[in-house]
Design an enzyme around this catalytic site. Structure first.
Site, mmCIF file in Angstrom:
data_model
loop_
_atom_site.group_PDB
_atom_site.id
_atom_site.type_symbol
_atom_site.label_atom_id
_atom_site.label_comp_id
_atom_site.label_asym_id
_atom_site.label_seq_id
_atom_site.Cartn_x
_atom_site.Cartn_y
_atom_site.Cartn_z
ATOM 1 N N LYS A 115 10.586 -9.156 2.291
ATOM 2 C CA LYS A 115 9.178 -8.959 1.961
ATOM 3 C C LYS A 115 8.932 -8.879 0.455
ATOM 4 O O LYS A 115 7.839 -9.176 -0.024
ATOM 5 C CB LYS A 115 8.650 -7.686 2.644
ATOM 6 C CG LYS A 115 8.787 -7.709 4.179
ATOM 7 C CD LYS A 115 8.222 -8.966 4.825
ATOM 8 C CE LYS A 115 8.647 -9.104 6.265
ATOM 9 N NZ LYS A 115 8.456 -10.451 6.818
ATOM 10 N N GLU A 145 4.495 0.628 -0.197
ATOM 11 C CA GLU A 145 3.264 -0.132 -0.385
ATOM 12 C C GLU A 145 2.112 0.861 -0.306
ATOM 13 O O GLU A 145 2.185 1.806 0.482
ATOM 14 C CB GLU A 145 3.142 -1.140 0.770
ATOM 15 C CG GLU A 145 2.418 -2.413 0.431
ATOM 16 C CD GLU A 145 2.431 -3.371 1.627
ATOM 17 O OE1 GLU A 145 3.105 -4.398 1.549
ATOM 18 O OE2 GLU A 145 1.755 -3.065 2.626
ATOM 19 N N HIS A 155 0.668 0.693 13.935
ATOM 20 C CA HIS A 155 0.846 -0.490 13.084
ATOM 21 C C HIS A 155 1.183 -1.736 13.890
ATOM 22 O O HIS A 155 1.663 -2.709 13.335
ATOM 23 C CB HIS A 155 1.921 -0.258 12.013
ATOM 24 C CG HIS A 155 1.622 0.935 11.163
ATOM 25 N ND1 HIS A 155 0.615 0.939 10.236
ATOM 26 C CD2 HIS A 155 2.174 2.164 11.141
ATOM 27 C CE1 HIS A 155 0.565 2.129 9.669
ATOM 28 N NE2 HIS A 155 1.493 2.898 10.201
ATOM 29 N N ARG A 198 7.351 -17.589 11.691
ATOM 30 C CA ARG A 198 7.643 -17.809 13.115
ATOM 31 C C ARG A 198 6.328 -17.928 13.875
ATOM 32 O O ARG A 198 5.265 -17.666 13.332
ATOM 33 C CB ARG A 198 8.428 -16.620 13.668
ATOM 34 C CG ARG A 198 7.706 -15.302 13.373
ATOM 35 C CD ARG A 198 8.272 -14.133 14.100
ATOM 36 N NE ARG A 198 7.725 -12.881 13.609
ATOM 37 C CZ ARG A 198 6.576 -12.328 13.994
ATOM 38 N NH1 ARG A 198 5.825 -12.936 14.874
ATOM 39 N NH2 ARG A 198 6.177 -11.169 13.488
#
Lengths: 498, 163, 498, 163
Positions: C114, C198, C233, C290
């Site tokens: 990421k 984050e 999430h 994907r």
């Protein structure tokens, strides 16, 4: 808004689905046989209307009106078949102060009778098949067939629809034979034994246009459907759009259907049916003044819920769309799943649904009234489900429909699923070479299954019987548990193959 | 050890089941199998394939099998009894080809009938059909009257072949 | 073309469906637990790859390559989850001489991590959330959080995806608590314990763009999806298009996603994910390299089978469409059917499917791996089916999805279906006021059922137990047959009511 | 005559079944009912409505009922036995909230724990969760070790409340 659906099976559920989406209350009606049917449980309310025989329940206007009054229905939807084309029913519903979700009594009178329909079409400028606009008397042994006709001819019910009560006569003797039967059948199915003659058009295609009219001359057209694949004059596979039509041809039939709808101030959904002959000439046959079995293919290519538009028109009096909003996209095909045995001349089959797994995934729609435990009887129509596919083009729609049919598992009752799959694999179908004599011209035969398959089937049968017998001996341990000791791991390791 | 003789599509298999062994036509089979519900769903795990079969008992000794898109009929005899057909030559027996209503009976006992002659009219699914004589003969018995509701396979009329 | 699908459940069947339509041979793989699973029976071939634990089967590269070689596969599709984002897997498949139906190893390396994904996005001109582009060490008790961040922060797995392994920390103490757990979870789920920080964007919307690249700079965009309705999430309800986006906003994210795909010569399907904050600014979050769970909503509005395009690209090397062919129509919504109990904090449920009736009719698509007799276990993901609706507009799509959810009957295992229905009835959802904190901000509670319903339920329970007991006493005649003697006809005649 | 006491959503019904009579809270009911398959699908035909209910036995005395989009739990006592709760006060019993794997046990027997303190870590569906103490107390027994696969409802740790 409380809507009573005067029907059963997949079309009753189809209509209730849209009712539910619109927030309308739906009411199911049921005969004795149908007391546990899926449509009675799907509806918000349900009411019994009589014994199993349709004439005493689903076709019994008195029972239906009494039920409607008892339950406080605001509107009645007739579905297809049963009373849907009966002009007395619509009038009686309106006289009882309810909304009839279908054509006005005037439209019904014009189109319910196939001969007056021909007349209206001719007056609107449509080409009509040659033939006398008059009924056939029962004792016509002495009469010659009218000069404008020649054998072979079709004997059709004037009050008919859905392909029922149609008989072929290739010569004078056959005609004499079938007249009586056709009249009796027409009387049983439509409560009216009137019949008439029509020429048999060979290598014809059956193409129809879906319309919706507001009863005041406003008419929308939703494109055409090709319904040529038929057995016993009843449709088996339908698609939209019709393959290989030129833009001019499509424009002509759209114009013709719309013109007829406007000229007759047609109200509600209807289908204008045409035959296209070998020379690509179109002839008007009839108007089906009701929703049709094959309406989903039109819904798939237009993205429009026809029942929704029909219900909203009936309750508001206004069309909700304009013609520009009706844009076609891709291709859709419907296959009718029937409790019939194609290997035994499509005779009805019956039994209890012991296992059910319906198809899913991209581009597949199922309209079905099946459930595990359901008893299929010969009391009503043999249509038990519809599988509809959509694809960006005809080829993809065919590939999907084949895939979906292969997924459909209906245990306990023999159906036409394997036969449908064979049609969809046949070259003439793939090429769009379709006529109403398709099933006569192209013999659709089931493949003999390969040895591996019959061998597996034999093993499964033996296991099944063995297991049943062990269980009936009272033990709870089934033999199949023992099989599991023959571990597959060893086989794979040892590489043993059959 | 239980033996089954199973005929499907003109092929005949002899299947023996004993404890955890299964033989087909004398050959030991090493499939792994499972039954998934009480309703006849069986899974045969072969070397590189899982096969699903739905088995349904019909009349005695007759089974419907759905497998890989095929709808097959199997005739099964348990214990290798020779299925000595004791049923009479059925060509003179007119049975109901489907469940439905008898609309009309056009013959009476003693009538001479010709092959192809209509004997009865039956209705089902709102369709009427003529049931015709399969041979030249004489009507020896009539088991139904107009208005009768009949099951599939029910004997309707018996004929004695002529000559 | 023989395609091995290195996955299970609904996505394995989804991919096999398209294989079947294209005439490709599909191969299922299965673990011990899954030996009877639907995907093993749907496939043309099936092969066992190991024990139940995913690390030993569905995530075992060695087993999968051995199975592929044994069965002679030409290509491998990884589905989502499991090895789908593992860069080693794609490389190993290609080194073994097979086609990997997914991103190139280079794309996978960029987007599998990421942090390098953030870097690539920044270089392509996309806005990225503030935060350091470096991993967090496990023992960070002494470190302060970086100056560009402030609490609350999210702790995320660098190798993560699908919302797994994300933890919220509102203060220093919570951060210390969750770091260890998050690392262990990331290691367990992705085989890599790297984590990073984050900022938590409040009242954010999660919007993503579907792309398909040819690996040489050719990139198609298929419109965006709104995926803000999440629990833990993880997405619960997704739709296309995102409601209330301006044309300029839509144009911006389409440009951004396409630019990133072009800049990285992206190959195969991928999703570029953005957060939109309260000020309607878009921030790049990550690329999911994907197929995604929610891809059907894009298929419904574009009419394009994404798996088909992906398979044809992988086998021909060429995109089959151009951007002009991608035209959106209407709105589509997906709801995830989970074996979870929303009333018990979404804990997984388990059991055997004792009854199954899946929805149908217009505008409903079901992607499911359910069958009657299936055992649901906590061994794998709790997603057991997806229900997707399409309508000419968002309102109709919502009405249809609600109708479809109400039709869905799954006996034997508690699911989130009733909870999904409540969300779709809630005013903020209907208004399109959706953020990632939707389920925190709006308490979705089940109604207390009305007295009539609990009374009927009590009667059904008593009947059920009574019947079971009578059957266990050995009699074949069940008590329910006796009830039928209490004829409803009499009730209706007598007008008795409760 | 069999009597059932059924509790659903804080309401209690006394249902009596005797031959072909059914009473609810003493009132005679005239529904017509049917059971459609062996799997718990029941149909109640009320005056203007057909209601479908799926009943599923869970643990002893506990039933899942799906009816009209509702998923209800029913507690049933047969024969009006007073369900005298003999189960101990369970507040000191930590049970597995779902099936899954025990990742870690953070306490040992005799440990003093505070309310909210993490006792075990369990994993299921790849999600880890902390199982916390519901009260201040002392660990009196530990039934599992790290690595154990547990079913839902299994006792993991017992606590003696402090004070």
């Amino acid at each position: 808004m409380k809507v009573l659906i005067a029907n059963r099976g997949e079309i009753a559920i189809r209509i209730m689905r849209t009712c539910r989406e619109l927030g309308f209350t739906s009411v199911a009606v049921y005969s004795d046989t149908d007391q546990n049917a899926l449509h009675t449980r799907y509806a918000d309310e349900a009411i019994h209307i009589g014994p199993t025989r349709a004439a005493d329940s689903y076709q019994n206007i008195g029972s239906l009106l009494e039920a409607s009054s008892q339950i406080g229905a605001d509107a009645i939807h007739p579905g297809y078949g049963f009373l849907s084309e009966n002009p007395h029913f619509g009038s009686a519903v309106e006289e009882a102060g309810m909304i009839f979700i279908g054509p006005s009594p005037e439209s019904m009178a014009v189109f319910g009778d196939k001969l007056s329909a021909r007349k209206a079409a001719r007056e609107s400028g449509l080409s009509v098949l040659p033939g006398p606009d008059q009924l056939l008397s029962k004792d016509r042994q002495d009469q010659a067939i009218p000069p404008e006709l020649s054998f072979p001819v079709l004997v059709k019910a004037a009050a008919g629809g859905g392909g029922k009560g149609i008989r072929l006569a290739r010569n004078e003797q056959e005609l004499q034979e079938v007249v009586g039967l056709a009249q009796e059948e027409a009387l049983a199915a439509f409560g009216d034994g009137s019949i008439y003659l029509e020429p048999l058009v060979v290598k014809a295609r059956h193409i129809e246009v879906q319309i919706l009219g507001d009863g005041r001359g406003g008419v929308l057209a939703f494109g055409e459907r090709e319904c040529s694949i038929q057995r016993r004059h009843q449709k088996l596979i339908e698609e939209a759009p019709a393959p290989n039509l030129s833009p001019a041809e499509r424009e002509y039939i759209t114009w013709a259907a719309t013109a007829l709808g406007k000229a007759t101030s047609y109200r509600s959904l209807g289908t204008v049916e045409f035959l296209m002959d070998e020379d690509r000439r179109f002839f008007f046959i009839e108007v089906n003044p009701r929703i049709q079995v094959e309406h989903p293919v039109t819904e798939m290519v237009t993205g429009i819920d026809l029942i929704r538009e029909q219900l909203l028109l009936a309750t508001t009096g206004e069309l909700q769309l304009d013609q520009n909003a009706i844009q076609l996209r891709g291709a859709a095909i419907e296959a009718r799943v029937l409790a019939e045995d194609p290997e035994a001349d499509f005779l009805p089959t019956s039994g209890e649904i012991s296992y059910l797994k319906e198809p899913g995934g991209p581009g597949i729609r199922i309209d079905s009234s099946l459930y595990q435990g359901m008893k299929i009887s010969a009391d009503y129509d043999s249509l038990i489900a519809k599988i509809i596919s959509w694809g960006p083009n005809r080829q993809t729609a065919i590939q999907r429909l084949r895939r979906g049919i292969k997924e459909y598992q209906i245990g306990g009752v023999k159906t036409d699923l394997a036969f449908l799959a064979k049609i969809l694999e046949s070259h003439p179908y793939l090429d769009g070479r379709i006529t109403t004599s398709f099933l006569d011209d192209h013999r659709i035969e089931q493949d003999v299954p390969c040895e591996e398959v019959t061998r597996d089937a034999a093993i499964a049968a033996a296991l099944h019987i063995h297991k049943q017998q062990e269980e009936s001996k009272g033990g709870n341990t089934s033999s199949v548990d023992l099989w599991r000791q023959t571990a597959w791991k060893e086989q794979i390791r040892s590489g043993s193959s059959l | 050890m239980t033996n089954y003789r199973i005929s499907i599509a003109d092929r005949t298999y002899q299947v023996s089941i004993h404890d955890n062994e299964l033989e087909v036509n004398g050959e030991r089979i090493t499939y792994d199998t499972d039954s998934l519900n009480g309703k006849g769903l069986h899974i045969l795990r072969r070397q590189h394939r899982n096969v699903e079969a739905h088995v349904e008992a019909k009349q005695s000794g007759s089974y419907d099998i759905q497998i890989g898109g095929n709808h097959l009929n199997a005739q099964v005899a348990v214990g290798f009894q020779n299925p000595q057909s004791k049923t009479a030559n059925s060509s003179g027996r007119i049975v109901a080809p489907m469940p439905g209503l008898i609309i009309d009976v056009l013959v009476k006992i003693g009538d001479k009938v010709k092959q192809g002659e209509t004997l009865l009219i039956q209705e089902a699914m709102k369709m009427q059909m003529k049931l015709r004589s399969p041979l030249d003969g004489i009507v020896t018995s009539i088991a139904v009257a107009p208005g009768a509701q009949v099951e599939k396979g029910i004997l309707l009329v018996s004929l004695q072949p002529a000559g």
